[in-house]
Write an enzyme that holds these catalytic residues in place. Structure first.
Site, PDB file in Angstrom:
ATOM      1  N   ASP A  27      39.831 -85.791 -36.029  1.00 46.30           N
ATOM      2  CA  ASP A  27      40.588 -86.579 -37.211  1.00 46.30           C
ATOM      3  C   ASP A  27      41.270 -87.673 -37.093  1.00 46.30           C
ATOM      4  OD1 ASP A  27      41.731 -85.833 -40.362  1.00 46.30           O
ATOM      5  OD2 ASP A  27      42.986 -87.027 -39.449  1.00 46.30           O
ATOM      6  N   ASN A  78      36.060 -92.732 -50.111  1.00 38.45           N
ATOM      7  CA  ASN A  78      35.150 -91.648 -49.470  1.00 38.45           C
ATOM      8  C   ASN A  78      33.897 -92.499 -49.043  1.00 38.45           C
ATOM      9  OD1 ASN A  78      37.485 -90.024 -49.470  1.00 38.45           O
ATOM     10  ND2 ASN A  78      36.309 -88.566 -50.607  1.00 38.45           N
ATOM     11  N   HIS A 129      27.773 -81.167 -59.126  1.00 41.40           N
ATOM     12  CA  HIS A 129      29.360 -80.440 -58.532  1.00 41.40           C
ATOM     13  C   HIS A 129      30.630 -81.105 -59.055  1.00 41.40           C
ATOM     14  CE1 HIS A 129      32.848 -78.296 -56.252  1.00 41.40           C
ATOM     15  NE2 HIS A 129      33.477 -79.840 -55.707  1.00 41.40           N
TER      16      HIS A 129
HETATM   17  P1  NAI Z   1      43.172 -83.927 -46.715  1.00 40.07           P
HETATM   18  O1  NAI Z   1      43.583 -84.701 -47.127  1.00 40.07           O
HETATM   19  O2  NAI Z   1      43.743 -82.743 -46.649  1.00 40.07           O
HETATM   20  O3  NAI Z   1      42.502 -83.952 -45.193  1.00 40.07           O
HETATM   21  C1  NAI Z   1      41.285 -85.097 -45.668  1.00 40.07           C
HETATM   22  C2  NAI Z   1      41.628 -85.189 -43.444  1.00 40.07           C
HETATM   23  O4  NAI Z   1      40.366 -85.886 -43.213  1.00 40.07           O
HETATM   24  C3  NAI Z   1      42.543 -86.176 -43.147  1.00 40.07           C
HETATM   25  O5  NAI Z   1      43.344 -85.512 -42.786  1.00 40.07           O
HETATM   26  C4  NAI Z   1      42.726 -87.765 -42.652  1.00 40.07           C
HETATM   27  O6  NAI Z   1      43.459 -87.787 -41.763  1.00 40.07           O
HETATM   28  C5  NAI Z   1      41.128 -87.228 -42.491  1.00 40.07           C
HETATM   29  N1  NAI Z   1      40.437 -88.299 -41.852  1.00 40.07           N
HETATM   30  C6  NAI Z   1      40.647 -90.063 -43.012  1.00 40.07           C
HETATM   31  N2  NAI Z   1      39.195 -89.936 -42.512  1.00 40.07           N
HETATM   32  C7  NAI Z   1      38.842 -90.051 -41.632  1.00 40.07           C
HETATM   33  C8  NAI Z   1      37.944 -90.127 -40.605  1.00 40.07           C
HETATM   34  N3  NAI Z   1      37.538 -91.774 -40.520  1.00 40.07           N
HETATM   35  N4  NAI Z   1      37.619 -89.926 -39.880  1.00 40.07           N
HETATM   36  C9  NAI Z   1      38.110 -88.407 -39.484  1.00 40.07           C
HETATM   37  N5  NAI Z   1      38.700 -87.845 -40.028  1.00 40.07           N
HETATM   38  C10 NAI Z   1      39.275 -88.764 -41.510  1.00 40.07           C
HETATM   39  O7  NAI Z   1      42.178 -83.722 -47.618  1.00 40.07           O
HETATM   40  P2  NAI Z   1      41.637 -81.873 -47.642  1.00 40.07           P
HETATM   41  O8  NAI Z   1      42.279 -81.397 -49.410  1.00 40.07           O
HETATM   42  O9  NAI Z   1      40.479 -81.583 -46.913  1.00 40.07           O
HETATM   43  O10 NAI Z   1      39.628 -82.069 -48.650  1.00 40.07           O
HETATM   44  C11 NAI Z   1      38.840 -83.558 -48.247  1.00 40.07           C
HETATM   45  C12 NAI Z   1      37.883 -83.960 -49.238  1.00 40.07           C
HETATM   46  O11 NAI Z   1      36.813 -82.886 -49.366  1.00 40.07           O
HETATM   47  C13 NAI Z   1      38.471 -84.633 -49.972  1.00 40.07           C
HETATM   48  O12 NAI Z   1      37.526 -85.342 -50.761  1.00 40.07           O
HETATM   49  C14 NAI Z   1      38.249 -83.748 -51.131  1.00 40.07           C
HETATM   50  O13 NAI Z   1      37.651 -83.956 -52.345  1.00 40.07           O
HETATM   51  C15 NAI Z   1      36.996 -82.436 -50.931  1.00 40.07           C
HETATM   52  N6  NAI Z   1      36.682 -81.297 -51.467  1.00 40.07           N
HETATM   53  C16 NAI Z   1      35.346 -80.980 -51.428  1.00 40.07           C
HETATM   54  C17 NAI Z   1      35.367 -79.999 -51.901  1.00 40.07           C
HETATM   55  C18 NAI Z   1      33.802 -78.661 -52.216  1.00 40.07           C
HETATM   56  O14 NAI Z   1      33.722 -78.410 -52.624  1.00 40.07           O
HETATM   57  N7  NAI Z   1      32.658 -80.019 -52.101  1.00 40.07           N
HETATM   58  C19 NAI Z   1      36.598 -78.664 -52.571  1.00 40.07           C
HETATM   59  C20 NAI Z   1      37.719 -79.552 -51.973  1.00 40.07           C
HETATM   60  C21 NAI Z   1      37.963 -80.359 -51.514  1.00 40.07           C
END
Ligand code: NAI
Length: 308
Positions: free
Chosen positions: A32, A95, A175
């Site tokens: 992270d 993103n 999605h």
């Molecule tokens: P979250 O906010 O809990 O975690 C995201 C993490 O990414 C954070 O800890 C942040 O510090 C880290 N991060 C940000 N920029 C970074 C970088 N350059 N390098 C490394 N780490 C970095 O978010 P959550 O709930 O875990 O969701 C993550 C993503 O997944 C979101 O875009 C969300 O919309 C997506 N998502 C997709 C799903 C799917 O079915 N494809 C289902 C649920 C969420």
């Protein structure tokens, strides 16, 4: 075998937790950008080994891609999740920059890697990852349809009072709340079409609840969900690492299949140690074909935002 998970937030950490509990990989690297965050999450999970009895090792790092070197699979969950009222598409600007740089760093240290994209808007992030990585198409997999299909089965099992394990049901297309296509006419309960048990109104209700499944949870929880997304992502990773050849809906690069080209979109695929190995053809009727075409159009418009 090493698995890297980028983003130690809700979905990344839940994916890691699912994987270590089942000993899917010898080593998991959780990375992270937030200083100390992945280290903390990894230590917390590692401390469950004595209680749960797994052998997998998990290590947390802050933006240290050298530690990811030699990974067989990487999962990208880094980015921002949506808040109540937001669509997945609104996350694109932030993103896209994150996903592009993460992909480049991963490939630099693990040239043979298979990448599973979770960050939203997932289909467009998968397309971006394919183009930015230069990897063969089979090594880029977008995870979304696996989750949507699990949510579809949940809605069906709830209405039919059936075990989700006895249901065969998939969601294809993009999605997104309006782009996914729950294929109710193809769904079966112990090989019998579910439409035999449901009125047209009930079928419409199940399809609708599936499509807004993520948004419903976001408004209840206040941020997007993680248990089912983490479990779905771990299932895809397990099928790669253990060469299981399971059937999932995943967003993959289409070159004429389902009438679409130069786009990544959710279709049924076999997933094994090669990544996604082959697309499984479906016989869609005219109505579902039209929905697929419209879904592709919406995703393509989103992809075009990247080119602006
Ligand atoms: P979250 O906010 O809990 O975690 C995201 C993490 O990414 C954070 O800890 C942040 O510090 C880290 N991060 C940000 N920029 C970074 C970088 N350059 N390098 C490394 N780490 C970095 O978010 P959550 O709930 O875990 O969701 C993550 C993503 O997944 C979101 O875009 C969300 O919309 C997506 N998502 C997709 C799903 C799917 O079915 N494809 C289902 C649920 C969420």
């Amino acid at each position: 075998m090493k698995v890297t998970i980028v983003g130690a937030g809700a979905v990344g950490a839940t994916t890691a937790d699912n994987l270590i509990r089942r000993n899917v990989a010898e080593e998991i690297v959780l990375l992270d950008i937030k200083e100390g965050f992945a280290e903390g999450k990894a230590q917390d999970m590692a401390q469950t080994a004595a209680l749960l009895g797994f052998e997998s090792k998990i290590k947390g790092v802050t933006s240290d891609y050298l530690s990811t070197a030699g990974s067989t699979v990487a999962v990208i969950t880094s980015g921002i999740p949506r808040k109540p009222g937001m669509t997945r598409e609104e996350l694109i600007g932030t993103n896209a920059n994150i996903v592009k740089s993460v992909v480049e760093n991963l490939v630099k240290h693990s040239p043979d890697i298979i990448i599973v994209i979770v960050s939203n808007p997932m289909d467009t992030m998968t397309y971006l990852a394919l183009k930015a990585s230069g990897l063969p198409k089979n090594r880029i997999i977008g995870m979304g349809g696996t989750l949507d299909s699990a949510r579809f089965k949940y809605q069906l099992s709830d209405k039919l009072n059936a075990s989700a394990a006895d249901l065969n049901a998939i969601v294809i297309g993009g999605h997104g709340d309006t782009t996914m296509i729950p294929l109710i006419k193809h769904s079966t309960w112990n090989s019998i079409p579910v439409t035999d048990f449901l009125t047209v109104e009930e079928q419409d209700e199940i399809v609708h609840k599936t499509m807004v499944g993520g948004a419903t949870l976001t408004s209840l929880i206040g941020t997007s969900a993680w248990y089912a997304p983490g479990a779905a992502t771990a299932a895809v990773v397990e099928s790669i690492v253990r060469d299981q050849g399971k059937l999932f809906t995943a967003s993959v690069y289409l070159e004429g299949e389902f009438g679409q080209e130069d786009i990544t979109l959710g279709v049924p695929v076999i997933i094994n140690k090669k990544g996604w190995d082959r697309i499984v053809p479906l016989h869609l009727d005219e109505e579902d074909e039209e929905k697929f075409r419209k879904s592709a159009e919406a995703v393509r418009n989103m992809n075009n935002v990247l080119k602006e």
